[in-house]
Motif scaffolding. Structure first.
Motif, mmCIF file in Angstrom:
data_model
loop_
_atom_site.group_PDB
_atom_site.id
_atom_site.type_symbol
_atom_site.label_atom_id
_atom_site.label_comp_id
_atom_site.label_asym_id
_atom_site.label_seq_id
_atom_site.Cartn_x
_atom_site.Cartn_y
_atom_site.Cartn_z
ATOM 1 N N ILE A 87 6.923 1.537 -10.875
ATOM 2 C CA ILE A 87 7.001 0.324 -10.352
ATOM 3 C C ILE A 87 6.656 0.178 -8.667
ATOM 4 C CG2 ILE A 87 9.097 -0.829 -10.267
ATOM 5 C CD1 ILE A 87 8.091 -2.811 -12.106
ATOM 6 N N CYS A 88 5.869 -0.962 -8.828
ATOM 7 C CA CYS A 88 5.693 -1.004 -6.765
ATOM 8 C C CYS A 88 5.856 -2.660 -6.571
ATOM 9 C CB CYS A 88 4.335 -0.569 -6.658
ATOM 10 S SG CYS A 88 3.371 0.840 -7.305
ATOM 11 N N LEU A 89 6.903 -1.977 -6.396
ATOM 12 C CA LEU A 89 7.126 -3.957 -5.495
ATOM 13 C C LEU A 89 6.721 -4.052 -3.927
ATOM 14 C CD1 LEU A 89 10.620 -4.233 -7.391
ATOM 15 C CD2 LEU A 89 8.354 -5.039 -7.909
ATOM 16 N N SER B 270 0.795 -0.859 -0.056
ATOM 17 C CA SER B 270 0.344 0.076 -0.137
ATOM 18 C C SER B 270 0.949 0.828 -0.298
ATOM 19 C CB SER B 270 -0.950 -0.315 1.237
ATOM 20 O OG SER B 270 -1.322 -1.237 1.220
ATOM 21 N N THR B 271 1.664 1.577 0.595
ATOM 22 C CA THR B 271 2.855 2.684 0.859
ATOM 23 C C THR B 271 3.472 2.460 -0.318
ATOM 24 O OG1 THR B 271 4.269 1.658 2.317
ATOM 25 C CG2 THR B 271 2.954 2.477 3.423
ATOM 26 N N ALA B 272 3.972 1.458 -0.707
ATOM 27 C CA ALA B 272 4.728 1.400 -2.528
ATOM 28 C C ALA B 272 3.847 2.139 -3.733
ATOM 29 C CB ALA B 272 5.201 0.164 -2.821
ATOM 30 N N VAL B 273 2.644 1.708 -3.007
ATOM 31 C CA VAL B 273 1.603 2.595 -4.213
ATOM 32 C C VAL B 273 1.500 4.353 -4.128
ATOM 33 C CG1 VAL B 273 -1.069 2.227 -5.359
ATOM 34 C CG2 VAL B 273 0.564 0.461 -4.743
ATOM 35 N N GLU B 274 1.283 4.200 -2.915
ATOM 36 C CA GLU B 274 0.874 5.595 -2.124
ATOM 37 C C GLU B 274 1.886 6.594 -2.604
ATOM 38 O OE1 GLU B 274 -1.815 7.222 0.033
ATOM 39 O OE2 GLU B 274 -2.214 5.590 -0.197
ATOM 40 N N VAL B 275 3.309 6.118 -2.793
ATOM 41 C CA VAL B 275 4.122 7.064 -2.904
ATOM 42 C C VAL B 275 4.643 7.327 -4.563
ATOM 43 C CG1 VAL B 275 7.044 6.977 -3.385
ATOM 44 C CG2 VAL B 275 5.561 5.975 -0.929
ATOM 45 N N ALA B 276 3.925 6.261 -5.168
ATOM 46 C CA ALA B 276 4.065 5.542 -6.536
ATOM 47 C C ALA B 276 3.296 7.320 -7.284
ATOM 48 C CB ALA B 276 3.186 4.860 -7.099
ATOM 49 N N LEU B 277 1.627 7.263 -6.340
ATOM 50 C CA LEU B 277 0.617 8.756 -6.573
ATOM 51 C C LEU B 277 1.275 9.945 -6.389
ATOM 52 C CD1 LEU B 277 -2.887 6.764 -5.282
ATOM 53 C CD2 LEU B 277 -2.124 6.869 -7.788
ATOM 54 N N LYS B 278 1.937 10.073 -4.957
ATOM 55 C CA LYS B 278 2.566 11.484 -4.769
ATOM 56 C C LYS B 278 3.262 11.484 -5.703
ATOM 57 C CE LYS B 278 2.832 12.392 -0.035
ATOM 58 N NZ LYS B 278 3.221 12.122 0.733
ATOM 59 N N MET B 279 4.306 10.518 -6.799
ATOM 60 C CA MET B 279 5.498 11.318 -7.004
ATOM 61 C C MET B 279 4.232 11.202 -8.517
ATOM 62 S SD MET B 279 8.016 8.002 -6.620
ATOM 63 C CE MET B 279 9.341 7.539 -5.996
ATOM 64 N N ALA B 280 3.836 10.815 -8.828
ATOM 65 C CA ALA B 280 3.139 10.626 -9.689
ATOM 66 C C ALA B 280 2.317 12.115 -9.886
ATOM 67 C CB ALA B 280 1.570 9.900 -10.478
ATOM 68 N N PHE B 281 1.463 12.258 -9.404
ATOM 69 C CA PHE B 281 1.036 13.958 -8.855
ATOM 70 C C PHE B 281 2.378 15.024 -8.705
ATOM 71 C CE2 PHE B 281 -2.809 11.681 -6.859
ATOM 72 C CZ PHE B 281 -4.069 11.809 -7.992
ATOM 73 N N GLN B 282 2.557 15.050 -8.274
ATOM 74 C CA GLN B 282 3.990 16.082 -7.601
ATOM 75 C C GLN B 282 5.095 16.363 -8.997
ATOM 76 O OE1 GLN B 282 6.020 15.531 -4.184
ATOM 77 N NE2 GLN B 282 7.952 17.794 -4.666
ATOM 78 N N TYR C 66 -7.558 -3.531 -7.828
ATOM 79 C CA TYR C 66 -6.842 -3.268 -5.631
ATOM 80 C C TYR C 66 -5.427 -2.938 -5.808
ATOM 81 C CZ TYR C 66 -6.347 -4.343 -1.054
ATOM 82 O OH TYR C 66 -5.675 -4.183 0.807
ATOM 83 N N HIS C 67 -4.954 -2.245 -5.075
ATOM 84 C CA HIS C 67 -3.694 -1.309 -5.248
ATOM 85 C C HIS C 67 -3.616 -1.049 -3.840
ATOM 86 C CE1 HIS C 67 -3.574 -1.256 -8.920
ATOM 87 N NE2 HIS C 67 -4.535 -0.811 -9.190
ATOM 88 N N GLY C 68 -4.743 -2.246 -2.252
ATOM 89 C CA GLY C 68 -4.359 -1.473 -1.016
ATOM 90 C C GLY C 68 -4.783 -0.429 -0.405
ATOM 91 N N ASP C 69 -4.835 -1.034 1.147
ATOM 92 C CA ASP C 69 -6.483 0.246 1.914
ATOM 93 C C ASP C 69 -5.720 0.837 2.778
ATOM 94 O OD1 ASP C 69 -7.482 -2.368 1.623
ATOM 95 O OD2 ASP C 69 -6.896 -3.603 2.678
ATOM 96 N N THR C 70 -5.019 2.256 2.282
ATOM 97 C CA THR C 70 -4.750 3.149 2.418
ATOM 98 C C THR C 70 -5.229 3.938 1.880
ATOM 99 O OG1 THR C 70 -2.648 3.478 2.018
ATOM 100 C CG2 THR C 70 -2.171 3.785 3.767
ATOM 101 N N PHE C 71 -5.652 5.752 1.914
ATOM 102 C CA PHE C 71 -6.609 6.690 1.136
ATOM 103 C C PHE C 71 -6.280 6.005 0.007
ATOM 104 C CE2 PHE C 71 -8.797 7.028 5.512
ATOM 105 C CZ PHE C 71 -10.369 6.908 5.053
ATOM 106 N N GLY C 72 -4.997 6.977 -0.483
ATOM 107 C CA GLY C 72 -5.352 6.925 -1.952
ATOM 108 C C GLY C 72 -5.403 5.491 -2.331
#
Ligand SMILES: *Cc1c(COP(=O)(O)O)cnc(C)c1O
Length: 425
Positions: free
Chosen positions: A261-263, A111-123, A142-148
């Motif tokens: 890429i999220c791992l 989930s945090t790997a995906v959050e980071v990917a999203l934040k990277m993309a937006f920023q 399904y990409h995880g359970d945190t909000f993003g």
């Protein structure tokens, strides 16, 4: 008080309705592809402990790497400081990914790997003074359970209480073959608006949606269109990475290979939590600036945990030096053969395999929801047969640790046939 009574008193389990759930199994030991209960009874861990374990439990090499690392550095801060296992892991991961991948950001789980990917993309777009707000994802994702991560996943049952907080996301309907061309046209139309920061996919197979496999040419074309429109491509390989689909990563089945890429999951062999978000210099360079505010101001206390890095390095050595790929091929072939055997049963539908994953649906009546009794009947049947399985509703899937033996696979397949015969009566 028994251990399970003590558990019930103080433990809040994930994805569990405590009022109706069966007692959890107390596992006393885990070794190779199996769990052992308090009576020493063996259960094959056919879902690799929530899809993470790749080399089996209690792997000697990972054990030794962890012990050695603990003696050198346990955990240290990863900002203003660095360490050799972190550097080495980043080097090795960059080495096995396509050419454009050059920078590794550490976090704690999928989930945090995906959050980071999203934040990277937006920023990335924010830093370029071209802010873009839209994300394209696939229906059923399904990409995880945190909000993003929740926001870019399938809406509904699992996250209704939070839905009003989610940012807007466009979902392409799942490419099930019927309207595949239409979905590509829809994707192209959306990308052409110039408003999309990124597209995110679970490449080739959606995990939590029920191990749904989709067409690789379709995926390749979608990602190609995204690239042509300058939309960042995020590959969520949290589940598909580390040999699961028969190759090191699912994107190796196609030509397109994305920007981020999220791992996680199998990264450490499935023994310690660790997430990585890997990206290209194109993305990284957009964060270089004299102003601190242009940096990715994100991190976690346990970022870059040295012991988790050591476990991941040991896991990669096992892939390189032991019989892992032979085992991946063996399991893939056995799954494919088993599919042939399932073809003759009318209650088995949508039986498919991809690498070390085989999945099928048990269709009895309209009893197909996540809560259905059928799910419990299936899980109980396998448990009685010495197999620990967590079906997704009426969907059964096997994604075992690669050290599973042929006779253990036979035991799982035999248990499947006896279940089908029981339910077919
Ligand atoms: C499991 C999973 C995640 C979330 O990972 P966690 O470690 O459970 O947070 C994200 N994406 C995919 C595709 C997954 O299968």
């Amino acid at each position: 008080m028994s251990w399970t009574e003590r558990d019930k008193k103080v433990v809040w389990h994930p994805f569990t309705q405590a009022q109706t759930a069966a007692e959890p199994m107390l596992i006393e030991r885990a070794k190779d592809a199996s769990y052992y209960d308090s009576e020493g009874r063996k259960y094959i861990d056919i879902n690799s402990s929530w899809w993470v374990n790749v080399h089996g439990h209690g792997n000697k090499r990972i054990q030794e790497a962890i012990a050695k690392q603990f003696g050198e550095i346990d955990h240290v801060i990863f900002a203003s400081a660095t360490h050799k296992p972190g550097i080495e892991l980043a080097e090795k991961v960059v080495d096995i990914l396509p050419e454009q991948y050059s920078k590794v950001f550490f976090s704690d789980d999928g989930s945090t790997a995906v959050e980071v990917a999203l934040k990277m993309a937006f920023q990335y777009w924010f830093n370029k003074n071209q802010p873009k707000k839209r994300i394209l994802a696939l229906e059923g994702a399904y990409h995880g359970d945190t909000f993003g991560a929740m926001a870019i996943g399938q809406r509904g049952f699992f996250n209704r209480p939070f839905e009003h907080f989610f940012f807007e996301v466009d979902f392409l309907s799942f490419p099930d073959g019927e309207n595949n061309g239409e979905q590509l046209a829809q994707g192209e139309k959306l990308f052409a608006t110039g408003e999309f920061a990124a597209v995110i996919v679970e490449p080739l197979i959606q995990g939590s949606a029920g191990m749904r496999i989709y067409d690789k040419e379709w995926l390749n074309t979608l990602l190609q269109i995204a690239r042509e429109h300058g939309v960042l491509v995020i590959l969520d390989e949290v589940m598909t990475g580390w040999g699961r689909t028969g190759k090191y990563f699912a994107h190796r089945h196609i030509q397109e290979s994305g920007d981020i890429i999220c791992l996680s999951k199998g990264l450490t062999g499935g023994v310690l939590p660790l997430g990585l978000t890997v990206t290209s210099d194109k993305v990284y360079d957009a964060f270089l600036h004299p102003e601190t505010a242009k940096a990715l101001l994100h991190g976690h206390s346990y970022t870059g945990n040295a012991i988790a890095c050591a476990a991941a390095l040991a896991s990669m050595q096992i892939f390189e030096e032991e019989e892992t790929w032979k085992n991946v091929d063996r399991i893939s072939r056995r799954h494919a053969d088993f599919l042939q055997q399932l073809a003759k049963y009318p209650i088995v539908q949508k039986a498919e395999s991809l690498g070390t994953i085989v999945r099928f649906e048990m269709v009895l009546s309209d009893n197909t929801s996540y809560f259905s009794d059928l799910r419990n009947t299936i899980a109980d049947h396998f448990l009685q047969a010495g197999v620990f399985l967590r079906p997704l509703g009426n969907i059964v899937f096997f994604n075992p640790p690669y050290c599973i033996t042929d006779s253990e696979l036979d035991q799982v397949y035999d248990a499947t046939v006896s279940l089908i015969e029981k339910l077919s009566q």
